[in-house]
Write a protein that holds these residues in place. Structure first.
Motif, mmCIF file in Angstrom:
data_model
loop_
_atom_site.group_PDB
_atom_site.id
_atom_site.type_symbol
_atom_site.label_atom_id
_atom_site.label_comp_id
_atom_site.label_asym_id
_atom_site.label_seq_id
_atom_site.Cartn_x
_atom_site.Cartn_y
_atom_site.Cartn_z
ATOM 1 N N GLU A 36 0.823 -1.206 0.000
ATOM 2 C CA GLU A 36 0.000 0.000 0.000
ATOM 3 C C GLU A 36 0.859 1.258 0.000
ATOM 4 O O GLU A 36 0.540 2.247 -0.661
ATOM 5 C CB GLU A 36 -0.951 -0.015 1.193
ATOM 6 C CG GLU A 36 -2.016 1.060 1.162
ATOM 7 C CD GLU A 36 -2.959 0.962 -0.022
ATOM 8 O OE1 GLU A 36 -3.784 1.883 -0.182
ATOM 9 O OE2 GLU A 36 -2.892 -0.021 -0.798
ATOM 10 N N ARG A 39 2.026 1.814 -3.507
ATOM 11 C CA ARG A 39 0.961 2.335 -4.359
ATOM 12 C C ARG A 39 0.703 3.809 -4.079
ATOM 13 O O ARG A 39 0.600 4.627 -4.997
ATOM 14 C CB ARG A 39 -0.323 1.531 -4.144
ATOM 15 C CG ARG A 39 -1.453 1.927 -5.084
ATOM 16 C CD ARG A 39 -2.767 1.303 -4.690
ATOM 17 N NE ARG A 39 -3.303 1.874 -3.463
ATOM 18 C CZ ARG A 39 -3.977 3.028 -3.412
ATOM 19 N NH1 ARG A 39 -4.146 3.760 -4.503
ATOM 20 N NH2 ARG A 39 -4.458 3.463 -2.266
ATOM 21 N N ALA A 106 -10.115 4.106 4.332
ATOM 22 C CA ALA A 106 -9.045 3.180 3.960
ATOM 23 C C ALA A 106 -8.250 2.846 5.210
ATOM 24 O O ALA A 106 -8.105 3.699 6.094
ATOM 25 C CB ALA A 106 -8.139 3.814 2.907
ATOM 26 N N ALA A 225 -7.723 5.127 -0.444
ATOM 27 C CA ALA A 225 -7.957 4.141 -1.511
ATOM 28 C C ALA A 225 -8.396 4.809 -2.812
ATOM 29 O O ALA A 225 -9.020 5.861 -2.786
ATOM 30 C CB ALA A 225 -9.028 3.162 -1.044
#
Length: 225
Positions: A36, A39, A106, A225
Motif C-alpha cells: 500500500e 501504491r 481506507a 484508496a
C-alpha cells in the motif's frame, strides 16, 4: 495569511515510513503495508505522511512509542524518554476526527504537507481553526500528529510544539468537549513525575486558551484508496 509554517524536518519516503512502523511491531500484515505504501507513493507528493487509520491503530496504542533524547544527556549512552498520555486523559481514544478532518475510508492513507503552524503560536484553537480552513488546509488529528512524531521525532521541540485540533471529543448531548489534544514535552512536574522530564506527551488544552509554545498542525489534504 499563510498558516503552513513548519520547521525544516523532512519526512522519509513512504516505503521507509512503512518499515519504521513494522519495526515498532505495529503492523499485523507487513507485506500488505509495504504494497500500500508503494501504491500511495505513486499518487502523492514527496514529504507526505503515511498513516494507518485510527480504527486500526488508535492513539492509546501509539503514544508510548514516541521517543526524545533525555534533556542534557543526548550523548549519554543514547538515553531517551518514552512518550505517554497524561493521567487525566484516560479517554484519549474518544477524541475523534471532526468534520474539518474527514479521514479516507481506507486502512492506510497519506497526509500531504503536514506543517506545525508555528506562526499561530499564542493563538487559541478557536482562533486558529477558521484561519486554517480559510487557507484551504485541514487540521491534523491526534493520531496523525503522533505518527508524525514517530517518523520525525524532532518535530516536537521545547517551546515549539503543536495542537491537533482535528480531533475532538463529543459529549453525550452532542456538544464538543472544550478540551483539545496536543503534543508537547513534559517538564517533569506534577503528576507527570520527575522521571518523565523531557518526555514527549499527549495532553490537552482548553479550546479558548492561548499558549506561546503551541502551533496548530495542519495538512494540505488526505489521500486513501
Amino acid at each position: 495569511m499563510s498558516v503552513s509554517t513548519s520547521p525544516t524536518v523532512v519526512l522519509p519516503p513512504l516505503d521507509a515510513q512503512a518499515e519504521r512502523l513494522i519495526s515498532l511491531g505495529l503492523i499485523a500484515d507487513p507485506d500488505a503495508l509495504r504494497a500500500e505504501a508503494s501504491r500511495l507513493a505513486t499518487v502523492t507528493p514527496e514529504g507526505s505522511l503515511l498513516v494507518p487509520h485510527e480504527r486500526v491503530l488508535p492513539a492509546s496504542k501509539l503514544a508510548h512509542l514516541m521517543r526524545l533524547p533525555a534533556p542534557g544527556r543526548a550523548g549519554a549512552a543514547g538515553e531517551v524518554r518514552e512518550g505517554f498520555v497524561v493521567e487525566d486523559m484516560t479517554n484519549v481514544d474518544d477524541f475523534r476526527p471532526t468534520a474539518h478532518a474527514v479521514l479516507p475510508d481506507a486502512d492506510v492513507y497519506v497526509v500531504a504537507d503536514p506543517t506545525r503552524g508555528d506562526e499561530m503560536r499564542n493563538w487559541s484553537p478557536a482562533e486558529a481553526l477558521p484561519a486554517m480552513t480559510g487557507a484551504g488546509r485541514t487540521p491534523l488529528t491526534l493520531v496523525e500528529g503522533i505518527h508524525w512524531a514517530l517518523q520525525t521525532p524532532g518535530i516536537i521541540e521545547a517551546n515549539a510544539c503543536f495542537m491537533t485540533i482535528g480531533s475532538r471529543k463529543t459529549k453525550p448531548n452532542g456538544d464538543l468537549d472544550t478540551r483539545t489534544p496536543a503534543l508537547w514535552i513534559s517538564s517533569g512536574t506534577g503528576r507527570d513525575g520527575r522521571e518523565r522530564k523531557g518526555a514527549p506527551k499527549v495532553g490537552w488544552c482548553w479550546w479558548g486558551n492561548r499558549h506561546t509554545w503551541f502551533g496548530f498542525a495542519s495538512a494540505e489534504g488526505r489521500t486513501g484508496a
